[in-house]
Design a protein around this motif. Sequence first.
Motif, short mmCIF file in Angstrom:
data_model
loop_
_atom_site.label_atom_id
_atom_site.label_comp_id
_atom_site.label_asym_id
_atom_site.label_seq_id
_atom_site.Cartn_x
_atom_site.Cartn_y
_atom_site.Cartn_z
N PHE A 180 -6.16 -15.76 27.14
CA PHE A 180 -6.66 -16.67 27.10
C PHE A 180 -7.93 -16.23 26.87
O PHE A 180 -8.49 -16.42 25.67
CB PHE A 180 -6.48 -18.03 28.04
CG PHE A 180 -7.75 -18.40 28.21
CD1 PHE A 180 -7.47 -19.84 27.36
CD2 PHE A 180 -8.75 -18.93 28.18
CE1 PHE A 180 -7.67 -20.72 26.81
CE2 PHE A 180 -9.70 -19.98 28.40
CZ PHE A 180 -9.46 -20.73 27.33
N GLN A 181 -8.79 -15.17 27.30
CA GLN A 181 -10.26 -15.70 27.13
C GLN A 181 -10.74 -14.12 26.28
O GLN A 181 -10.87 -13.94 24.85
CB GLN A 181 -10.39 -14.19 28.60
CG GLN A 181 -11.18 -15.13 29.83
CD GLN A 181 -12.53 -16.29 29.65
OE1 GLN A 181 -12.07 -17.22 28.92
NE2 GLN A 181 -13.47 -15.45 29.36
N PHE A 192 -4.57 -15.49 32.19
CA PHE A 192 -6.48 -15.41 32.32
C PHE A 192 -7.00 -14.57 30.69
O PHE A 192 -8.01 -15.33 29.50
CB PHE A 192 -6.98 -16.12 32.98
CG PHE A 192 -8.69 -16.24 32.80
CD1 PHE A 192 -8.70 -17.41 32.21
CD2 PHE A 192 -9.42 -15.45 33.38
CE1 PHE A 192 -10.34 -18.09 32.22
CE2 PHE A 192 -10.34 -15.47 33.02
CZ PHE A 192 -11.06 -17.33 32.99
N LEU A 208 -6.82 -23.50 37.13
CA LEU A 208 -5.66 -24.08 35.88
C LEU A 208 -4.35 -23.18 35.44
O LEU A 208 -3.41 -23.11 35.82
CB LEU A 208 -6.17 -25.11 35.03
CG LEU A 208 -6.87 -26.14 34.87
CD1 LEU A 208 -7.62 -26.73 33.37
CD2 LEU A 208 -6.69 -27.19 35.37
N PHE A 209 -4.97 -22.34 34.98
CA PHE A 209 -4.39 -20.76 35.30
C PHE A 209 -3.22 -20.37 36.04
O PHE A 209 -2.16 -20.29 36.67
CB PHE A 209 -4.87 -19.57 34.88
CG PHE A 209 -4.62 -19.75 33.06
CD1 PHE A 209 -3.00 -19.10 32.28
CD2 PHE A 209 -5.96 -20.14 32.29
CE1 PHE A 209 -3.30 -19.84 30.58
CE2 PHE A 209 -6.11 -19.47 30.78
CZ PHE A 209 -4.38 -20.04 30.14
N MET A 228 -18.91 -18.95 26.80
CA MET A 228 -18.17 -19.81 27.60
C MET A 228 -18.93 -19.51 29.36
O MET A 228 -19.30 -18.79 29.63
CB MET A 228 -16.89 -19.15 27.80
CG MET A 228 -16.02 -20.06 28.93
SD MET A 228 -14.34 -20.04 29.85
CE MET A 228 -13.73 -19.91 27.25
N TYR A 250 -9.54 -16.48 23.28
CA TYR A 250 -10.86 -17.11 22.84
C TYR A 250 -12.19 -16.62 22.44
O TYR A 250 -12.80 -16.74 21.27
CB TYR A 250 -11.43 -17.68 24.08
CG TYR A 250 -13.21 -18.27 24.06
CD1 TYR A 250 -12.68 -19.78 23.94
CD2 TYR A 250 -13.75 -17.74 24.76
CE1 TYR A 250 -13.66 -20.48 24.29
CE2 TYR A 250 -15.04 -18.77 24.86
CZ TYR A 250 -15.32 -19.73 24.27
OH TYR A 250 -15.83 -20.49 24.03
N SER A 286 -17.30 -22.70 33.88
CA SER A 286 -15.70 -23.09 32.62
C SER A 286 -14.93 -21.62 32.90
O SER A 286 -13.31 -22.44 32.91
CB SER A 286 -16.12 -22.96 31.26
OG SER A 286 -16.79 -24.27 31.41
N ALA A 287 -15.23 -20.79 33.12
CA ALA A 287 -13.58 -20.38 32.99
C ALA A 287 -12.74 -19.84 34.16
O ALA A 287 -12.64 -20.04 34.63
CB ALA A 287 -14.79 -18.47 32.66
N ALA A 292 -12.83 -22.31 36.09
CA ALA A 292 -12.19 -23.84 36.44
C ALA A 292 -10.52 -23.82 35.62
O ALA A 292 -9.80 -23.30 35.54
CB ALA A 292 -13.08 -25.10 35.92
N ILE A 293 -11.24 -22.87 34.23
CA ILE A 293 -10.19 -22.74 33.65
C ILE A 293 -9.20 -21.29 34.56
O ILE A 293 -7.52 -21.57 34.15
CB ILE A 293 -10.21 -22.00 32.34
CG1 ILE A 293 -10.96 -22.84 31.22
CG2 ILE A 293 -9.00 -21.02 31.50
CD1 ILE A 293 -11.01 -22.88 30.06
N TYR A 294 -9.43 -20.62 35.51
CA TYR A 294 -9.06 -19.05 36.01
C TYR A 294 -8.01 -20.59 37.27
O TYR A 294 -6.78 -20.03 37.61
CB TYR A 294 -9.18 -18.92 36.80
CG TYR A 294 -8.90 -17.70 37.70
CD1 TYR A 294 -7.63 -16.73 36.44
CD2 TYR A 294 -8.77 -18.06 38.97
CE1 TYR A 294 -7.36 -15.39 38.11
CE2 TYR A 294 -7.87 -16.95 39.89
CZ TYR A 294 -6.71 -15.76 38.85
OH TYR A 294 -6.24 -14.82 39.76
#
Length: 93
Positions: free
Chosen positions: A68-69, A65, A12-13, A1, A72, A5-6, A8-10
Amino acid sequence: MRWTSALAIYVLFWAFSVFLVLPFGVRTSDEVGAARVPGQAESAPHEFRAGRIALRVTIVATILFVLFQLNYRYGWITPGDVDFFDRMNMETR
């Protein structure tokens, strides 16, 4: 990843975690025993501490996060695990 992207996901979290953290630890003026300001809602917090809330949100978001990682990377829960209506097999028919 990719790191973007990481990130952006963080974010969002982090934004999601705000809604998880905000209801906890709120004390109203009535609970503290202080007088309310005219026009103040009964449920309004007596004292809003943005720094403390931001720290709590950051801790919760970081824990979520990291989980999530790890998922993933190691694939603990896959899309097939949450496919309750067996839609993945319907596409191959």
